[in-house]
Design an enzyme around this catalytic site. Structure first.
Site, PDB file in Angstrom:
ATOM      1  N   LYS A   1      11.192  15.191  16.887  1.00 34.56           N
ATOM      2  CA  LYS A   1      12.019  16.204  16.209  1.00 34.56           C
ATOM      3  C   LYS A   1      11.790  16.062  14.729  1.00 34.56           C
ATOM      4  CE  LYS A   1      15.042  19.332  17.464  1.00 34.56           C
ATOM      5  NZ  LYS A   1      15.176  19.993  18.767  1.00 34.56           N
TER       6      LYS A   1
ATOM      7  N   ASP B   1      13.767  25.318  15.691  1.00 35.94           N
ATOM      8  CA  ASP B   1      15.094  24.851  16.102  1.00 35.94           C
ATOM      9  C   ASP B   1      16.073  25.615  15.201  1.00 35.94           C
ATOM     10  OD1 ASP B   1      16.303  22.621  17.959  1.00 35.94           O
ATOM     11  OD2 ASP B   1      17.425  22.421  16.110  1.00 35.94           O
TER      12      ASP B   1
HETATM   13  N1  GLU Z   1      14.010  23.007  19.506  1.00 40.68           N
HETATM   14  C1  GLU Z   1      13.845  23.290  20.892  1.00 40.68           C
HETATM   15  C2  GLU Z   1      14.552  22.233  21.725  1.00 40.68           C
HETATM   16  O1  GLU Z   1      15.557  21.697  21.301  1.00 40.68           O
HETATM   17  C3  GLU Z   1      12.409  23.570  21.299  1.00 40.68           C
HETATM   18  C4  GLU Z   1      11.403  22.562  20.950  1.00 40.68           C
HETATM   19  C5  GLU Z   1       9.955  22.983  21.215  1.00 40.68           C
HETATM   20  O2  GLU Z   1       9.716  24.095  21.664  1.00 40.68           O
HETATM   21  O3  GLU Z   1       9.098  22.157  20.955  1.00 40.68           O
HETATM   22  O4  GLU Z   1      14.183  21.923  22.831  1.00 40.68           O
END
Ligand code: GLU
Length: 445
Positions: free
Chosen positions: A129, A169
């Site tokens: 993340k 996100d």
């Molecule tokens: N931010 C999204 C999540 O919390 C997607 C992450 C992504 O597609 O890599 O899963």
């Protein structure tokens, strides 16, 4: 104290000592520890490999300064991070969040959760993340562009299609991904899928924008099917007004459910007879333009300073942000008739709220399982990019349905108890096992 509680306490003492003050991260680890430590203890390979202890320590945290210039020529300095948590089963994968609340603890909790969520999708995706403590509220399009370019100027050297693949996100959507990917492409001089959530004109997957919200509803359908129920006619309270909330609302309304709320930090938009698709789209447009939702079109009312959790409903979908629902809200919700909660956001329930809903006999799906549709379609975007081909919206939607059903199956396989299904336990154990088996195979690496 039970043996399990003792195991968790001993484990957490050490994690707390190493992560002082990182409350969100500690909350996320403790929740997983409660569900998997007994399994670890009883499996000699997992125990010898200290799987959860290893998974509680990120592979690395990259931190950097982001300097950018606003429209008036003033310089601003923000902090950016990428937490590369685990690449045990695939390249690091997870979103980028821009929000003033972003800090190392928040990104560590999100990266940690992402490991298990990504494993549950059945795709070869590691966990990561990233983000910055940048507040995009009130910023012009040019300012957003300059911030994204400055951010990628630092992050760019640490990512790549086989290394680490960021996506969106909170506050990072198609527009920001366009700026971020454009900057990455220029920096590397190569065009490859090192970022997902791209526009469809340049390698993005159809349905990626809809995937998290639609996937959430497909997961809810699978939960309801389990007890012979249907979504049609159900009253659904949703919090949030972003990408996940509005797409979940859209899909639920299309399937004949009554979506009775959406919300933001200033209050709740309530429609007793269910929001229409037009009203849901209005919310999306307001958000896109940085406008509030306090004056909705006919048939809905805005109730300032309230939460959606005291509304009479069958299903609750918290889709805003972490720890948005506390114990009191959880109890309100049980009193108002809710029997199913599925998380659209990451860790939207506090630990006390989770305890209250499980005690209250509510069927509760953690975000790791129920909001995995977004990252799953990111996984499909990576394969489409690698093969230089693209799937139609219909194909992707079919895949999404299949993946959400498979996540549901994996979750209930591990979560069946004498008197029902413990979705939290099932999701944690299923995700954990997959990553644990990889770590055991690698030895001390
Ligand atoms: N931010 C999204 C999540 O919390 C997607 C992450 C992504 O597609 O890599 O899963």
């Amino acid at each position: 104290m039970t043996e399990r509680a003792q195991l968790v306490e001993t484990f957490m003492e050490d994690v707390r000592a190493r992560n002082t003050g990182q409350d969100e991260f500690l909350q996320a680890v403790e929740e997983v520890a409660e569900d998997v430590l007994t399994i670890e203890k009883n499996n000699p390979d997992y125990a010898r490999n200290k799987v959860l202890e290893r998974l509680s320590e990120p592979d690395r945290i990259i931190g950097f300064r982001v300097v950018w210039e606003d429209d008036a020529g003033e310089y601003h300095i923000n902090r950016g991070w990428r937490v590369q948590f685990s690449n045990a089963i695939g390249p690091y994968k997870g979103g980028i969040r821009f929000h003033p609340s972003v800090n190392a603890s928040v990104l560590k909790f999100l990266g940690f959760e992402q490991i298990f969520k990504n494993a549950l999708t059945g795709l070869p995706l590691g966990g990561a993340k990233g983000g910055a403590d940048f507040d995009p509220k009130g910023r012009s399009d040019r300012e957003i562009m300059r911030f994204c370019q400055a951010f990628m100027g630092e992050l760019g050297r640490y990512i790549g299609p086989d290394r680490d693949v960021p996506a969106g996100d909170i506050n990072v959507g198609t527009r920001e991904i366009g700026y971020l990917f454009g900057a990455y492409k220029k920096l590397q001089g190569e065009f490859h899928g090192a970022v997902t959530g791209k526009g469809e004109a340049f390698g993005g997957s159809a349905m990626r924008v809809e995937a998290t919200g639609y996937g959430l509803i497909y997961f809810v359908q699978a939960m309801l099917n389990e007890t012979g129920q249907e979504i049609e006619g159900k009253r659904i309270a949703i919090s949030g007004k972003g990408n996940v909330a509005t797409h979940a609302a859209e899909k639920a309304a299309q399937l004949g459910a009554k979506v009775i709320s959406l919300s933001d930090t200033s209050g709740t938009l309530v429609a007793e007879d269910g929001l229409s698709l037009e009203q849901i789209d209005w919310v999306r447009q307001q958000k896109r333009q940085g406008l509030d939702i306090s004056a909705p079109p006919g048939g809905a009312v805005f109730e300032p300073d309230t939460l959606p959790w005291a509304l009479e409903a069958d299903i609750a979908l918290p889709c805003a942000t972490q720890n948005e629902m506390d114990e009191k809200s959880a109890k309100d919700l049980i009193d108002s008739g809710v029997r199913l909660i599925a998380e659209g956001a990451n860790m939207p329930l506090t630990a006390d709220a989770v305890h209250a809903v499980r005690e209250g006999g509510v069927s509760y799906a953690p975000g790791k399982a129920s909001n995995a549709g977004g990252v799953a379609i990111s996984g499909l975007e990576m394969s489409q990019n690698a093969h230089r081909r693209s799937m139609t919206a219909d194909q992707v939607d079919q895949e999404l349905k299949k993946i959400m059903c498979m996540i549901h199956e994996r979750t209930i396989r591990e979560g069946k108890t004498g008197n029902g299904i413990d979705y939290r336990c099932g999701a944690n154990i299923a995700g954990y096992r997959k990553v644990a088996d990889a770590l055991v195979a690698y030895g001390t690496m």
